[in-house]
Design an enzyme around this catalytic site. Structure first.
Site, PDB file in Angstrom:
ATOM      1  N   ARG A 250       0.850  -1.187   0.000  1.00  7.69           N
ATOM      2  CA  ARG A 250       0.000   0.000   0.000  1.00  7.69           C
ATOM      3  C   ARG A 250       0.885   1.235   0.000  1.00  7.69           C
ATOM      4  NH1 ARG A 250      -4.691   2.462   0.407  1.00  7.69           N
ATOM      5  NH2 ARG A 250      -4.920   4.326   1.655  1.00  7.69           N
ATOM      6  N   ASP A 253      -0.957   8.064   1.848  1.00  8.93           N
ATOM      7  CA  ASP A 253      -0.636   9.466   2.107  1.00  8.93           C
ATOM      8  C   ASP A 253      -1.201   9.876   3.460  1.00  8.93           C
ATOM      9  OD1 ASP A 253       0.724   9.836  -0.306  1.00  8.93           O
ATOM     10  OD2 ASP A 253      -1.166  10.129  -1.381  1.00  8.93           O
ATOM     11  N   CYS A 255      -2.763  11.147   6.792  1.00  7.56           N
ATOM     12  CA  CYS A 255      -4.017  11.773   7.194  1.00  7.56           C
ATOM     13  C   CYS A 255      -4.046  11.717   8.712  1.00  7.56           C
ATOM     14  CB  CYS A 255      -5.211  11.036   6.597  1.00  7.56           C
ATOM     15  SG  CYS A 255      -6.795  11.631   7.221  1.00  7.56           S
ATOM     16  N   CYS A 266     -13.207   9.996   6.859  1.00  9.02           N
ATOM     17  CA  CYS A 266     -12.546   9.377   5.697  1.00  9.02           C
ATOM     18  C   CYS A 266     -12.166   7.941   6.037  1.00  9.02           C
ATOM     19  CB  CYS A 266     -11.317  10.192   5.298  1.00  9.02           C
ATOM     20  SG  CYS A 266     -10.164  10.422   6.644  1.00  9.02           S
ATOM     21  N   GLU A 297       0.004  15.497   4.048  1.00 10.61           N
ATOM     22  CA  GLU A 297      -1.233  15.700   4.801  1.00 10.61           C
ATOM     23  C   GLU A 297      -2.328  16.389   3.974  1.00 10.61           C
ATOM     24  OE1 GLU A 297      -2.285  14.881   8.081  1.00 10.61           O
ATOM     25  OE2 GLU A 297      -4.106  15.599   7.131  1.00 10.61           O
ATOM     26  N   ASP A 337      -6.424  18.335  -5.564  1.00 10.98           N
ATOM     27  CA  ASP A 337      -5.416  17.445  -5.000  1.00 10.98           C
ATOM     28  C   ASP A 337      -4.040  17.996  -5.361  1.00 10.98           C
ATOM     29  OD1 ASP A 337      -3.807  15.124  -4.419  1.00 10.98           O
ATOM     30  OD2 ASP A 337      -5.604  13.897  -4.613  1.00 10.98           O
ATOM     31  N   ARG A 339      -1.158  16.101  -4.302  1.00 12.60           N
ATOM     32  CA  ARG A 339      -0.204  15.055  -3.947  1.00 12.60           C
ATOM     33  C   ARG A 339       0.723  14.704  -5.103  1.00 12.60           C
ATOM     34  NH1 ARG A 339      -4.169  10.667  -1.516  1.00 12.60           N
ATOM     35  NH2 ARG A 339      -5.540  11.661  -3.021  1.00 12.60           N
ATOM     36  N   SER A 361      -4.972  -0.489  -2.717  1.00  9.97           N
ATOM     37  CA  SER A 361      -5.321   0.903  -3.000  1.00  9.97           C
ATOM     38  C   SER A 361      -6.398   0.921  -4.070  1.00  9.97           C
ATOM     39  CB  SER A 361      -4.089   1.676  -3.502  1.00  9.97           C
ATOM     40  OG  SER A 361      -4.461   2.958  -3.986  1.00  9.97           O
ATOM     41  N   LYS A 366      -2.657   6.672  -8.092  1.00  8.18           N
ATOM     42  CA  LYS A 366      -1.516   5.882  -7.631  1.00  8.18           C
ATOM     43  C   LYS A 366      -1.243   4.723  -8.594  1.00  8.18           C
ATOM     44  CE  LYS A 366      -2.201   7.012  -2.735  1.00  8.18           C
ATOM     45  NZ  LYS A 366      -2.827   6.551  -1.479  1.00  8.18           N
TER      46      LYS A 366
HETATM   47 ZN   LIG Z   1      -8.237  10.762   5.762  1.00 10.66          ZN
END
Ligand SMILES: [Zn+2]
Length: 426
Positions: A250, A253, A255, A266, A297, A337, A339, A361, A366
């Protein structure tokens, strides 16, 4: 600009008190050359981001990512000598990673230093010669104890074997911490922009934090002041590079709200702990498991933006609905986003991975980044329905409608318009 800034500082010269030595002029008489992607560490050269011997520096920025600012505070407060050099006795990695063929492909790894864990060994001569070369990667071993894993044991889904999983519920892991080291030409190529534009925007959007970005085109490596990555490896790390050994992985990211505090808006922690359970089970059956955790984050928007978005979602007319999920983020942040998974596969290539048999995932971003970088992906493992918190239904519906992998039905427009999130006062 102070007059003395135009003079090249001699290598390893002590800085005179009261003077500020700008870094924006070539002065690296003693700086070792860097040839990114070279086949051997000797040809590649060490990354030198020290602030002690300015003349030795061959990069922009300094070590420790965002923590470099705390280091500066410690010096300012008088708690840390600015000349402190790390004593690296007994700090070498517990497990050897690589070298792998991917390490000598300058385009394959652009955001970390593949030799960053073994500087004490591969640059021993340079260290002995007085260069302040610091590890940007550390590898150690740990036991991780999670209530979800204990629950899986209690329910009979996992069984302690005394090897991967102990009777007390602790899973044995090898873990690695990685600081970002960016090769600017390679990063620019990944994002499809020119290196000149990348350097200029990095300079301007950090408020002019690193003048060398625009004045020292000879320095191609940047140590950005951002968060790094942590790897948790279940089973033998050496197996990660063997495509014949089943790899469960996995890429997660950060959180903080969910991962650490159990916030239920989430699916981050439930998916993370589900991945750890899958990794433990895979390692127990002769495979190997990997969780790669990135400090990004709130989709790399940061927690303030994230919490503002939560309020906007829950206060909007009609309540918290999946069809407005991305729009509310975009209203506050300007993008959905940040990321940018383009750099994420680097760490997988550092580990020598060529095949992920089970990718835990649902993210298409990703998946696309990993497969686009040349890594084969077999099965995609979704989060089980029963692990999705009620208040996180908005998020998972919005994501599956936007292209996230799901073995189940994709919600239609009518379904997405239903308010499913809890109100702020509930
Ligand atoms: Zn989250």
């Amino acid at each position: 600009m102070p007059a003395d800034a135009t003079a090249a500082p001699p290598p390893a010269a002590p800085r005179p008190a009261g003077h500020i030595r700008l870094t924006s002029h070539s002065g690296g008489l003693g700086a070792p050359p860097l040839h990114w992607g070279a086949a051997t560490p000797a040809e590649r050269g060490p990354v030198v981001g020290t602030t002690i011997s300015r003349g030795h520096r061959n990069v922009i920025g300094t070590h420790s990512g965002s923590y470099s600012v705390y280091r500066a505070l410690a010096v300012a407060a008088g708690a840390l000598s600015r000349d402190h050099r790390a004593d690296l006795t007994d700090t070498s990695p517990t497990d050897r990673i690589g070298p792998h063929p991917q390490w000598s492909d300058p385009a394959r790894i652009v955001s970390l230093d593949p030799w960053g864990a073994t500087v004490g060994e591969v640059f021993a001569a340079e260290l002995a010669a007085g260069y302040d070369i610091r590890p940007t990667i550390a590898v150690t071993k740990a036991h991780v104890v999670l209530p979800e894993v204990a629950d899986a044991i209690a329910r009979g889904r996992l069984e302690p074997d005394g090897h991967v999983l102990l009777a007390n519920g602790a899973a044995l892991v090898t873990k690695a911490a990685i600081e970002p080291v960016w090769h600017l030409p390679g990063v620019a190529q990944r994002f499809g922009c020119s290196e000149t534009d990348l350097r200029r925007v990095l300079f301007e959007e950090t408020g002019g934090m690193y003048p060398e970005l625009v004045t020292r085109s000879d320095l191609e490596v940047f140590l950005p002041p951002i968060g790094g990555q942590t790897l948790y490896i279940f089973g033998d790390p050496g197996d990660l590079a063997d495509p014949a050994v089943e790899l469960t992985a996995r890429v997660h990211d950060e959180c903080n709200g969910s991962d650490v505090f159990g916030s239920d808006i989430c699916t981050c922690r439930p998916y993370l702990t589900h991945a750890i359970e899958e990794c433990v089970r895979g390692a127990q059956h002769g495979g190997v498991g990997l969780v790669a955790y990135s400090r990004k984050e709130g989709r790399a928007l940061g927690e303030v933006t994230k919490f503002l978005v939560y309020n906007a979602r829950k206060r909007q007319v009609g309540g918290d609905t999946a069809d407005q999920y991305f729009a509310r983020t975009e209203c506050v942040a300007g993008v959905q986003d940040m990321r940018f998974q383009e750099l994420m596969p680097d760490v997988l290539h550092w580990l020598g991975i060529t095949k992920i048999h089970r990718l835990v995932s649902m993210s298409n971003m990703k998946y696309d980044a990993i497969t686009g970088s040349g890594i084969e992906v077999g099965e995609r493992v979704n989060i089980p329905e029963e692990l999705i918190p009620a208040d996180a239904r908005v998020e998972i519906d919005a994501k599956t409608a936007a292209g996230y992998f799901t073995p189940g039905p994709v919600p239609d427009a009518e379904e997405l318009a239903k308010a499913k999130g809890r109100g702020l006062e509930a």
